[in-house]
Design an enzyme around this catalytic site. Structure first.
Site, PDB file in Angstrom:
ATOM      1  N   ASP A 165     -19.994  41.687  -3.371  1.00  0.00           N
ATOM      2  CA  ASP A 165     -20.978  42.798  -4.082  1.00  0.00           C
ATOM      3  C   ASP A 165     -21.194  43.254  -5.165  1.00  0.00           C
ATOM      4  O   ASP A 165     -19.560  43.289  -5.855  1.00  0.00           O
ATOM      5  CB  ASP A 165     -21.171  44.061  -2.867  1.00  0.00           C
ATOM      6  CG  ASP A 165     -22.873  44.238  -2.499  1.00  0.00           C
ATOM      7  OD1 ASP A 165     -23.434  44.550  -3.996  1.00  0.00           O
ATOM      8  OD2 ASP A 165     -22.714  44.928  -1.966  1.00  0.00           O
ATOM      9  N   CYS A 166     -21.577  44.184  -6.092  1.00  0.00           N
ATOM     10  CA  CYS A 166     -21.512  44.465  -7.241  1.00  0.00           C
ATOM     11  C   CYS A 166     -21.008  45.025  -7.862  1.00  0.00           C
ATOM     12  O   CYS A 166     -21.207  46.732  -7.703  1.00  0.00           O
ATOM     13  CB  CYS A 166     -22.947  44.274  -8.225  1.00  0.00           C
ATOM     14  SG  CYS A 166     -24.304  42.457  -7.637  1.00  0.00           S
TER      15      CYS A 166
END
Length: 732
Positions: free
Chosen positions: A269-270
């Site tokens: 995830d970012c």
């Protein structure tokens, strides 16, 4: 003579050498006739260590000397191509779940990927290679919507692992296409694995879930996506059972790679890898290069972020080997080859998709159909459907003209959005009046106390109160700018000012009031149900939302959506938000009576279930039986019905769900028409999950129920048809 022979030999050698040089002009990795694995290996061995690290970050730069173009991996297509150019905006994922129609969702995903590939083709032609222009889409979200407070639950297909799996697989297969050589686009199942709030704590929170809950509830949809060939899995921000998800050997290696055989690539995830070394977050390693080494060793192929820029330093420090980088880079580059990025354009048929498919009339029609089939009628005191030529209609409420109430989060844009006011106005006959006043703010009292709006209700044939919530109040932590809880909804009630206004509309008013509710999560509609004559839950219905609402309100279509969620009466019925145990949650484990049950939804007609029959009264492991029942439209209106199969283990040795959805089929019947609906029940559908997370088939009796909602007294009290049931016995 000897000199002539020598000259001939020299000539042959020169020609042969020359041919070798020509053959080597095309590197093996650029030769589409070679096996993909060999092409990937060839490309990797030509890269420097720094170049390898650069290709493992979401914003991958070009490598001109190797003819590797710049590529940004980050793209979104939750319910249409998002955050990019003009595209068809379909209903939000939770609305797709409410259709209970996997074939329809496959069609939606196919349309989305057609538009995605066309947009990519145009972008490449123009030299645009920025974020949200690629073919790797981080969707679908197959996390279980376990608690109404989670603001991002709208991104999922609901609370049930079977429904989530069916919809997730349909979306993955539609997005990736069915070509034997090339993927149309790459889908990504997220957020692996136990992730559903609290949103504000996601960078530090540790979700604790038992083995039983993991394998019974949280993991099935991910496993189904892997079995369907999903190209990408995104690891979550939060920790699971003590380990950050993007550094969890149990999740990424033991379960995903080894147990399930996943061979695609894993993306963080970012900026989740920053949480591995950031104080106040997980903070499990000393610094950035240590975080990069840990994530790489665990198997994260792609870093959404920049932490992997330190991989060369990690190699220099002896934290990781370059051979390990090669190993982890390989599945990532394989994705690009499968998308056809290193092949001549003419070889890939998806490169022929053009701008004609983007927001095409056919896709607009599909968006409208999906919205219609997602609308759930929760109450109808005989008011609906309405004639479209009454003297006066009054439209009011905070979401009647709201674009946010159409598009939800992770949305695309469109130049032809149809608000609910516009849809209703477009459906009435000339001569009818339709005044509009917003009347009330979304979530706070009006500053101006003068009320010119509510008196319209008593002088109108019908009032439409368009209320509820929208993406300003629920969603991701940074996007829901009106949310005091970073996108979550810790208050289950509707804003009190909306309820107060609805009371004004109904007080002393003998004319009907229709409540049209927008939003993507369960909410307390008890007072709305009491005050309004009809209640429609329309979710976030997409660009055609207004037209879809009008189609249902004026009887062009019969409502046929069903709740993919349980609506509790209050949060007091649920465990604490931070508790990830499934006990007491969702229709499968909640023993208290809900406000609205899972699977519930009314129609303009009535359906009757009868004649349930099993092909065999018993089975053993490895066997299957057929369950069938007759469904009859006993009303006066043609309509769809969502026929649902539930199974209950009546003699289990461990805690098991009260009811479990194991089949759903959407049918359409004319008035008086009957049909037989069949479901196959194999022994796997009857397996329980024990405390160790193991599946096993136990002998005993199982209740088989076929009906139009989860089989509870509350469902029938609200108007669902009475289901039919029988007993199936599993023999030793």
């Amino acid at each position: 003579m000897k000199s002539k022979v020598t000259l001939l030999l020299i000539t042959i050698l020169i020609l042969g050498f020359g041919q070798g040089v020509v053959a080597q002009d095309k590197p093996l990795y650029l030769d589409p006739d070679q096996p993909t694995e060999e092409r990937v290996d060839d490309l990797i061995q030509r890269m420097t260590l720094e170049e390898k690290a650069s290709q493992m970050q979401h914003d991958s730069p070009a490598i001109p000397r190797l003819e590797v173009p710049k590529y940004n991996w980050w793209n979104e297509a939750l319910h249409g191509v998002g955050r990019s150019g003009v595209a068809t905006v379909f209903p939000q994922a939770i609305a797709m779940g409410a259709t209970f129609d996997k074939d329809l969702i496959h069609e939606v995903a196919t349309a989305i990927s057609d538009e995605a590939r066309a947009m990519y083709n145009i972008s490449v032609e123009k030299g645009y290679r920025q974020q949200y222009a690629g073919l790797t889409f981080w969707t679908p979200n197959v996390n279980i919507f376990r608690d109404p407070r989670w603001g991002r639950g709208q991104e999922t297909y609901g609370e049930d692992p079977f429904l989530m799996s069916e919809m997730g697989v349909a979306f993955v297969e539609g997005l990736q296409g069915d070509h034997p050589e090339y993927m149309k686009a790459a889908a990504g199942a997220k957020h692996f694995a136990v992730h559903s709030g609290p949103e504000r704590l996601r960078h530090e929170f540790n979700a604790e879930a038992s083995k039983k809950d993991m394998y019974e509830t949280y993991l099935p949809a991910f496993e189904a996506a892997v079995n369907a060939g999903v190209e990408t899995v995104m690891c979550a921000y939060n920790a699971t059972n003590g380990a950050p998800a993007c550094a969890s050997d149990e999740l990424l290696n033991e379960i995903l790679r080894q147990e399930w055989g996943f061979d695609g690539h894993i993306v963080s995830d970012c900026y989740a890898l920053e949480d591995l070394y950031t104080e106040g977050a997980h903070n499990v390693v000393e610094g950035e290069k240590e975080a990069a080494a840990l994530a790489l060793e665990t198997g994260v192929n792609l870093n959404c972020g920049s932490t992997y820029s330190t991989l060369p330093q990690a190699v220099e420090a002896g934290l990781i080997s370059e051979d390990k980088i090669d190993e982890v880079l390989k599945p990532l580059l394989t994705t690009r080859f499968k998308l056809g990025m290193f092949d001549p354009s003419e070889m890939n048929p998806y490169n022929e998709l053009s701008e004609d498919v983007i927001n095409s009339p056919e896709h607009r029609r599909l968006s409208r159909e999906t919205a219609v089939k997602s609308i759930v009628m929760l109450k109808n005191d005989g008011v609906l459907p309405l004639e479209n030529d009454l003297s006066r209609y009054f439209v009011t409420g905070p979401n009647a003209t709201s674009i946010e109430a159409l598009i939800a989060n992770y949305y695309g844009i469109n130049d032809q959005m149809v608000t609910i006011l516009e849809g209703l106005a477009g459906a009435i006959e000339p001569g009818s009046q339709m005044p509009y006043e917003q009347g009330v703010l979304l979530d706070r009292e009006n500053v101006n106390p003068i009320d010119w709006a509510s008196p319209n209700a008593s002088i109108s044939d019908v009032t439409f109160m368009v209320m509820g919530i929208n993406s300003l109040l629920e969603g991701e932590e940074g996007a829901s700018i009106a949310s005091p809880h970073y996108g979550d909804r810790l208050d289950y009630n509707l804003p009190q000012n909306q309820i107060d206004y609805l009371e004004k509309l109904t007080e002393g008013n003998d004319n009907p009031v229709v409540a049209i509710i927008t939003g993507g999560s369960p909410m307390n509609l008890a007072k709305v149900h009491e005050l309004a004559d009809a209640v429609l839950l329309v979710w976030y219905p997409g660009q055609e939302g207004g037209n879809a609402v009008a189609d249902v309100v004026f009887g062009k279509e019969s409502p046929s959506g069903r709740l993919p969620l349980t609506f509790p009466k209050s949060l007091d019925q649920l465990p604490p938000y931070e508790d990830y145990s499934m006990e007491g949650r969702t229709y499968r484990y909640m023993e208290e009576e809900p406000l609205y049950p899972f699977g519930f939804g009314l129609s303009y007609t009535e359906f009757e279930y009868s004649d349930i029959e099993l092909s065999s009264a018993s089975l053993t492991e490895g066997d299957s039986v057929t369950a069938k029942a007759t469904v009859t439209n006993v009303g006066d209106v043609e309509s769809d019905e969502v026929v649902q199969l539930y199974i209950s283990d009546l003699e289990a040795s461990v805690r098991v769900p009260i009811h479990s959805l194991k089949g759903a089929e959407r049918i359409s019947l004319n008035p008086g028409e009957s049909t037989e609906v069949e479901f196959e029940i194999n022994s796997e559908l009857l397996e329980l999950v024990n405390e160790e997370g193991e599946r096993q088939l136990e002998p005993g009796e199982f209740q088989i129920t076929i009906g139009g909602s989860v089989p509870t007294e509350r469902s029938m009290e609200l108007g669902a048809p009475e289901p039919v049931e029988t007993i199936l016995r599993v023999e030793q």
